[in-house]
Write an enzyme that holds these catalytic residues in place. Structure first.
Site, PDB file in Angstrom:
ATOM      1  N   ARG A 170      -7.058 -23.519  17.179  1.00 29.83           N
ATOM      2  CA  ARG A 170      -7.277 -23.425  18.630  1.00 29.83           C
ATOM      3  C   ARG A 170      -6.793 -24.658  19.375  1.00 29.83           C
ATOM      4  NH1 ARG A 170     -13.837 -24.016  18.876  1.00 29.83           N
ATOM      5  NH2 ARG A 170     -13.488 -24.560  21.051  1.00 29.83           N
ATOM      6  N   HIS A 224     -11.920 -28.440  22.367  1.00 30.02           N
ATOM      7  CA  HIS A 224     -13.142 -29.005  22.945  1.00 30.02           C
ATOM      8  C   HIS A 224     -12.843 -29.929  24.131  1.00 30.02           C
ATOM      9  CE1 HIS A 224     -14.737 -27.651  19.020  1.00 30.02           C
ATOM     10  NE2 HIS A 224     -15.787 -27.384  19.757  1.00 30.02           N
ATOM     11  N   GLU A 252     -19.001 -16.867  14.117  1.00 29.24           N
ATOM     12  CA  GLU A 252     -17.749 -17.560  14.418  1.00 29.24           C
ATOM     13  C   GLU A 252     -16.678 -17.353  13.349  1.00 29.24           C
ATOM     14  OE1 GLU A 252     -18.754 -21.632  16.422  1.00 29.24           O
ATOM     15  OE2 GLU A 252     -20.264 -21.242  14.881  1.00 29.24           O
ATOM     16  N   CYS A 288     -20.454 -16.279  23.857  1.00 22.80           N
ATOM     17  CA  CYS A 288     -20.447 -17.578  24.538  1.00 22.80           C
ATOM     18  C   CYS A 288     -19.154 -18.358  24.363  1.00 22.80           C
ATOM     19  CB  CYS A 288     -21.635 -18.422  24.078  1.00 22.80           C
ATOM     20  SG  CYS A 288     -21.757 -18.630  22.298  1.00 22.80           S
ATOM     21  N   ARG A 306     -27.915 -25.381  20.494  1.00 21.23           N
ATOM     22  CA  ARG A 306     -27.224 -25.301  19.215  1.00 21.23           C
ATOM     23  C   ARG A 306     -27.272 -26.664  18.539  1.00 21.23           C
ATOM     24  NH1 ARG A 306     -20.914 -24.181  19.196  1.00 21.23           N
ATOM     25  NH2 ARG A 306     -20.912 -26.409  19.674  1.00 21.23           N
ATOM     26  N   ASN A 309     -14.163 -18.499  20.453  1.00 23.73           N
ATOM     27  CA  ASN A 309     -13.151 -19.541  20.258  1.00 23.73           C
ATOM     28  C   ASN A 309     -12.820 -19.706  18.774  1.00 23.73           C
ATOM     29  OD1 ASN A 309     -13.450 -19.888  22.998  1.00 23.73           O
ATOM     30  ND2 ASN A 309     -14.653 -21.757  22.820  1.00 23.73           N
ATOM     31  N   ASP A 310     -13.846 -19.980  17.973  1.00 21.20           N
ATOM     32  CA  ASP A 310     -13.612 -20.149  16.540  1.00 21.20           C
ATOM     33  C   ASP A 310     -13.354 -18.815  15.847  1.00 21.20           C
ATOM     34  OD1 ASP A 310     -13.650 -22.889  16.304  1.00 21.20           O
ATOM     35  OD2 ASP A 310     -15.800 -23.022  15.963  1.00 21.20           O
TER      36      ASP A 310
END
Length: 484
Positions: free
Chosen positions: A371, A89, A337, A408, A232, A360-361
């Site tokens: 990650r 992040h 995810e 995304c 979100r 990503n997840d």
């Protein structure tokens, strides 16, 4: 970026052995407690990096997402850290702010003294310590070339994202903090595909209430002038932290591995007041334009149904109060995810009104590679065929049930990945704003038949390296002059 650096104090190195991860996390908790004590005892508000000179390069052992959110991109030329990863992040926030950054530069701090000059290339991940006159001059040439390319890409702003074979692709922007709005407007994005609402909690002293959140969402929705905004609800956990949530006793579970503990929708269903407040604020603000609401880290139908019941109840409550909210309520969708969510995509698509794939997840959970952990960075590969199979499975389920599906994760911003993702069935992407023109340029050069052939080859590949090589060869061939 070419500048001198300001060194943030390094922490104690983590011990080696099987307990290293837990010890590193405990050390981070103690450092955070110390920071809070000092700030509270001295009455010092959040003013991170305010004393740094203009044009400095910030070098640190580690940078938290909450700290990255406080950086002024007009003052900091670049960021380099010894820890972290390209999809953590912190990296996502720095990209959103347009700050050149290199993370996981092991051992760099030991090579630096006061006022050391550095060249930082955020594209290649290269950091040059004490550059020669020739190297510095070459870096300035590269900066000028980058500026010319950005100017050229700016001409694509008003052109459609359409394949050469005619198919239209939707390109939207991710939003990490409100300061990104001007960059989104300049990018030509067709809306906000992922508004990460964590910024409301990241550096807050107290939990934002319903009216405060509404006051934040409302101008963001209005600024998009009718383009859709997907919000979100807060996805807390993993490497994120918040004083406001901690004081409220939220997210302080002490999990050995927070990524596998209480985060996302799990946390929100345990602390339903937090979810109710956010739902109410979003519904209040939705009068300003088209909005969608998205749930993070859903892995079962039960979680979706529980959240949907709360969503409907909040809608009824606001209507009884005479509050103007949309009728019907804005669409309620979910992030895909986890492998569980992808494998259950057919069932989830019957209940969710839209799906968004968070690569990503999804990559992290599929490959069991954190990650944000540098020691398993080589294992974290979104091009791994197992990850691609899950993306394809989700896209197929959405098509069968006529549900919109988007992608995304950071993978969406990689022009090299675009033909593969289109071939897997993705027609909507959301990415950091600066990537939109490059991705649009890539899309306009593609033909659907090529994309589908590439997807078939990738799904049959042995590993992610084979897929990456295939994509880079395709990109290199596409750049060749036609007469070659």
């Amino acid at each position: 970026a070419l500048a001198g650096f300001m060194r943030a104090p390094p922490g104690r190195p983590a011990p080696e052995g099987e307990d290293a991860v837990a010890a590193r996390r405990r050390a981070g908790e103690f450092r955070e407690i110390g920071r809070r004590l000092i700030r509270n005892l001295s009455g010092t508000p959040y003013r991170s990096f305010s004393a740094l000179p203009d044009g400095a390069i910030l070098v640190a052992e580690q940078l938290r997402p909450a700290d990255a959110a406080l950086i002024d991109p007009s003052r900091i030329a670049a960021v380099v850290t010894e820890e972290g990863g390209s999809t953590g992040h912190t990296a996502i926030l720095l990209r959103a702010l347009g700050i050149p950054a290199v993370l996981a530069a092991h051992g760099l701090l030991a090579q630096l003294g006061r006022r050391t000059r550095l060249v930082v290339d955020g594209t290649t991940g290269q950091v040059i310590v004490r550059p020669s006159t020739r190297t510095a001059a070459a870096a300035r040439v590269d900066v000028a070339a980058y500026a010319r390319e950005r100017q050229m890409l700016g001409r694509l702003r008003r052109l459609p994202a359409r394949l050469s074979s005619g198919e239209v692709v939707t390109l939207q922007a991710n939003l990490e903090i409100p300061a990104e709005l001007p960059m989104i407007a300049q990018s030509g994005a067709g809306g906000i595909g992922l508004l990460r609402s964590e910024f409301l909690f990241m550096n807050a002293e107290t939990l934002p209430d319903e009216l405060h959140q509404e006051a934040v969402y409302l101008p963001l929705i209005e600024a998009m002038a009718g383009d859709p905004v997907t919000i979100r609800v807060v996805d807390w956990g993993s490497e994120k932290n918040s004083d406001a949530l901690s004081r409220a006793g939220i997210g302080e579970s002490g999990d050995t591995n927070p990524a596998l503990g209480v985060r996302g929708i799990r946390l929100l269903l345990q602390h339903r007041g937090l979810l109710e407040t956010q739902f109410a604020a979003i519904l209040r603000a939705a009068r300003a334009g088209p909005v969608r609401v998205m749930l993070p880290l859903v892995s079962s139908v039960g979680e979706l149904r529980a959240a949907r019941d709360i969503y409907a109840r909040i809608g009824r409550r606001l209507r009884r109060k005479g509050v103007e909210i949309p009728d019907p309520l804005p669409p309620l969708g979910i992030m895909i995810e986890t492998p569980a969510a992808a494998l259950m995509a057919d069932v989830l698509a019957q209940e969710a009104e839209f799906l968004a794939i968070g690569t990503n997840d999804l990559t992290m959970y599929t490959l069991a590679a954190d990650r944000a952990a540098t020691d398993v960075a080589a294992l974290y590969d979104p091009f791994h065929p197992a990850v691609l199979q899950l993306v394809r499975m989700t896209a197929d389920a959405a098509l069968r049930h006529r549900r919109p599906v988007s992608l995304c994760g950071e993978m969406a911003s990689d022009p090299i990945a675009v033909p593969l993702l289109v071939g897997l069935g993705i027609r909507s992407f959301s990415m950091h704003a600066s990537a939109v023109p490059r991705v649009k340029r890539a899309i306009r050069a593609l033909a659907m038949d090529d994309c589908r052939r590439m997807a078939c080859r990738a799904l049959e590949a042995a590993d992610g390296r084979e897929v990456s090589t295939m994509l880079m060869d395709y990109a290199a061939a596409a750049r060749q002059p036609a007469d070659e």
